[in-house]
Motif scaffolding. Structure first.
Motif, PDB file in Angstrom:
ATOM      1  N   ALA A   1       0.831  -1.204   0.000  1.00 40.37           N
ATOM      2  CA  ALA A   1       0.000   0.000   0.000  1.00 40.37           C
ATOM      3  C   ALA A   1       0.869   1.260   0.000  1.00 40.37           C
ATOM      4  N   ALA A   2       1.984   1.222   0.745  1.00 39.07           N
ATOM      5  CA  ALA A   2       2.894   2.372   0.786  1.00 39.07           C
ATOM      6  C   ALA A   2       3.524   2.610  -0.581  1.00 39.07           C
ATOM      7  N   GLY A   3       3.848   1.526  -1.292  1.00 40.47           N
ATOM      8  CA  GLY A   3       4.403   1.666  -2.641  1.00 40.47           C
ATOM      9  C   GLY A   3       3.442   2.366  -3.582  1.00 40.47           C
ATOM     10  N   TYR A   4       2.143   2.056  -3.432  1.00 41.99           N
ATOM     11  CA  TYR A   4       1.134   2.722  -4.252  1.00 41.99           C
ATOM     12  C   TYR A   4       0.948   4.175  -3.820  1.00 41.99           C
ATOM     13  N   TYR A   5       0.917   4.406  -2.515  1.00 39.82           N
ATOM     14  CA  TYR A   5       0.690   5.756  -1.984  1.00 39.82           C
ATOM     15  C   TYR A   5       1.799   6.717  -2.407  1.00 39.82           C
ATOM     16  N   PHE A   6       3.030   6.247  -2.373  1.00 39.56           N
ATOM     17  CA  PHE A   6       4.167   7.101  -2.725  1.00 39.56           C
ATOM     18  C   PHE A   6       4.479   7.066  -4.220  1.00 39.56           C
ATOM     19  N   ARG A   7       3.570   6.487  -5.004  1.00 40.88           N
ATOM     20  CA  ARG A   7       3.668   6.472  -6.461  1.00 40.88           C
ATOM     21  C   ARG A   7       4.918   5.753  -6.960  1.00 40.88           C
TER      22      ARG A   7
ATOM     23  N   GLY B   1       7.529   4.168 -17.281  1.00 38.61           N
ATOM     24  CA  GLY B   1       8.354   5.063 -16.488  1.00 38.61           C
ATOM     25  C   GLY B   1       8.870   4.368 -15.241  1.00 38.61           C
ATOM     26  N   SER B   2       9.206   5.179 -14.227  1.00 46.07           N
ATOM     27  CA  SER B   2       9.791   4.632 -13.006  1.00 46.07           C
ATOM     28  C   SER B   2       8.749   4.015 -12.083  1.00 46.07           C
ATOM     29  N   ARG B   3       7.461   4.307 -12.309  1.00 49.20           N
ATOM     30  CA  ARG B   3       6.401   3.728 -11.478  1.00 49.20           C
ATOM     31  C   ARG B   3       6.086   2.334 -12.015  1.00 49.20           C
ATOM     32  N   ARG B   4       6.336   1.307 -11.208  1.00 54.69           N
ATOM     33  CA  ARG B   4       6.302  -0.070 -11.687  1.00 54.69           C
ATOM     34  C   ARG B   4       4.885  -0.649 -11.699  1.00 54.69           C
ATOM     35  N   ASP B   5       4.522  -1.331 -12.798  1.00 54.33           N
ATOM     36  CA  ASP B   5       3.246  -2.019 -12.877  1.00 54.33           C
ATOM     37  C   ASP B   5       3.449  -3.498 -12.543  1.00 54.33           C
ATOM     38  N   TRP B   6       2.381  -4.307 -12.666  1.00 56.08           N
ATOM     39  CA  TRP B   6       2.473  -5.711 -12.245  1.00 56.08           C
ATOM     40  C   TRP B   6       3.466  -6.496 -13.084  1.00 56.08           C
ATOM     41  N   GLN B   7       3.594  -6.141 -14.367  1.00 57.76           N
ATOM     42  CA  GLN B   7       4.530  -6.866 -15.220  1.00 57.76           C
ATOM     43  C   GLN B   7       5.969  -6.611 -14.804  1.00 57.76           C
ATOM     44  N   GLN B   8       6.280  -5.373 -14.461  1.00 58.05           N
ATOM     45  CA  GLN B   8       7.629  -5.060 -14.008  1.00 58.05           C
ATOM     46  C   GLN B   8       7.926  -5.723 -12.667  1.00 58.05           C
ATOM     47  N   VAL B   9       6.947  -5.709 -11.772  1.00 56.99           N
ATOM     48  CA  VAL B   9       7.132  -6.349 -10.464  1.00 56.99           C
ATOM     49  C   VAL B   9       7.328  -7.851 -10.632  1.00 56.99           C
ATOM     50  N   ALA B  10       6.502  -8.473 -11.480  1.00 58.20           N
ATOM     51  CA  ALA B  10       6.611  -9.912 -11.716  1.00 58.20           C
ATOM     52  C   ALA B  10       7.914 -10.262 -12.427  1.00 58.20           C
ATOM     53  N   ALA B  11       8.353  -9.411 -13.342  1.00 58.49           N
ATOM     54  CA  ALA B  11       9.590  -9.672 -14.067  1.00 58.49           C
ATOM     55  C   ALA B  11      10.782  -9.709 -13.128  1.00 58.49           C
ATOM     56  N   ASN B  12      10.770  -8.853 -12.110  1.00 57.67           N
ATOM     57  CA  ASN B  12      11.896  -8.783 -11.182  1.00 57.67           C
ATOM     58  C   ASN B  12      11.757  -9.730  -9.992  1.00 57.67           C
ATOM     59  N   GLY B  13      10.512  -9.995  -9.574  1.00 60.26           N
ATOM     60  CA  GLY B  13      10.313 -10.826  -8.389  1.00 60.26           C
ATOM     61  C   GLY B  13       9.658 -12.161  -8.643  1.00 60.26           C
ATOM     62  N   GLY B  14       9.302 -12.452  -9.894  1.00 57.14           N
ATOM     63  CA  GLY B  14       8.591 -13.685 -10.210  1.00 57.14           C
ATOM     64  C   GLY B  14       9.387 -14.943  -9.910  1.00 57.14           C
ATOM     65  N   THR B  15      10.657 -14.969 -10.289  1.00 59.36           N
ATOM     66  CA  THR B  15      11.491 -16.144 -10.029  1.00 59.36           C
ATOM     67  C   THR B  15      11.671 -16.360  -8.536  1.00 59.36           C
TER      68      THR B  15
END
Length: 262
Positions: free
Chosen positions: A16-22, A79-93
């Protein structure tokens, strides 16, 4: 019962903090919660601390001197604000390794978890810090100077940042988990190898487009309000695909060496 509850609240608050702070989009925040939950189940609080260090340090570096990076971000699809694909790409494994460790506990899955995060951290630090290099980076395809922010390019500052990012995770692993010095060294080496794989794929395989309006080379399928023309790589091989594959490949290679040598 208290520890799982505390971990769940901690993950929810962090997402939630990640979303709040954009730092994250809504979808990115949801993905972060899912990956955090898998990590908490598989490797407990220490696993979350390593995952949290990666996301926190990556977010800090992405915001550092952000005004200088705005022109480079225009080349990329996001941009620098990460969406689900970017989060999954880095943390999926890391999430997959966590679930496997929950089902079949083994030091092998811990190594995969830590190496994948070391690779993600290495690549992110290289990109965010390397973009501040005063000289243009060199293309791995031509070894000639190329525009800053181009995938598949390397610089001296970016290389040092990649090594630092990988071994930061290795050092944290040594402090938090029961890993030996040699295992931590393996984490650092294969984390950096993940960054190298990412750079090679970025240079030879990742999709690159040319804007038909302004003639700029970009990683977006559209630019200046018009569809862009593919000039290199494969359409499905965007930056998220390359990030996920490089993290997975480095984890698998590290696991193989760990199994046969340690």
């Amino acid at each position: 019962m208290l520890e799982p509850l505390f971990i769940s609240i901690f993950i929810l608050f962090t997402a939630a903090a990640g979303y709040y702070f954009r730092l994250l989009t809504l979808s990115g925040s949801i993905a972060a919660f899912i990956i955090g939950a898998a990590t908490g189940w598989g490797f407990g609080l220490y696993g979350l601390l390593v995952l949290g260090f990666f996301f926190a340090s990556s977010s800090i570096w992405s915001k550092f001197k952000g005004h200088k990076k705005e022109i480079f971000e225009k080349k990329h699809a996001k941009g620098s604000r990460r969406d689900w694909q970017q989060v999954a790409a880095n943390g999926g494994t890391a999430a997959i390794a966590s679930i496997l460790n929950l089902l079949m506990p083994s030091p092998v899955w811990l190594m995969a978890f830590l190496i994948s995060l070391a690779a993600a951290n290495s690549d992110t630090w290289a990109s965010e810090i390397g973009s501040l290099n005063k000289k243009p980076p060199l293309s791995l395809r031509t070894w000639k100077p190329i525009e800053t922010g181009t995938s598949g390019a390397v610089s001296l500052l970016g290389t040092f940042a990649a090594i630092a990012g990988s071994f930061a995770i290795a050092l944290l692993s040594l402090m938090l988990f029961s890993v030996s010095f040699y295992e931590a060294l393996l984490i650092g080496i294969f984390g950096f190898a993940g960054n190298l794989i990412d750079s090679i794929l970025g240079a030879f395989f990742q999709a690159e487009y040319k804007c038909l309006v302004c003639s700029a080379n970009v990683e977006k399928t559209e630019h200046c309000g018009q569809p862009a023309s593919l000039i290199k790589g494969r359409r499905f091989a965007d930056n998220d695909f390359v990030n996920f594959f490089s993290g997975l490949a480095s984890a698998l290679l590290g696991m193989f060496i760990y199994i046969i040598c340690i």
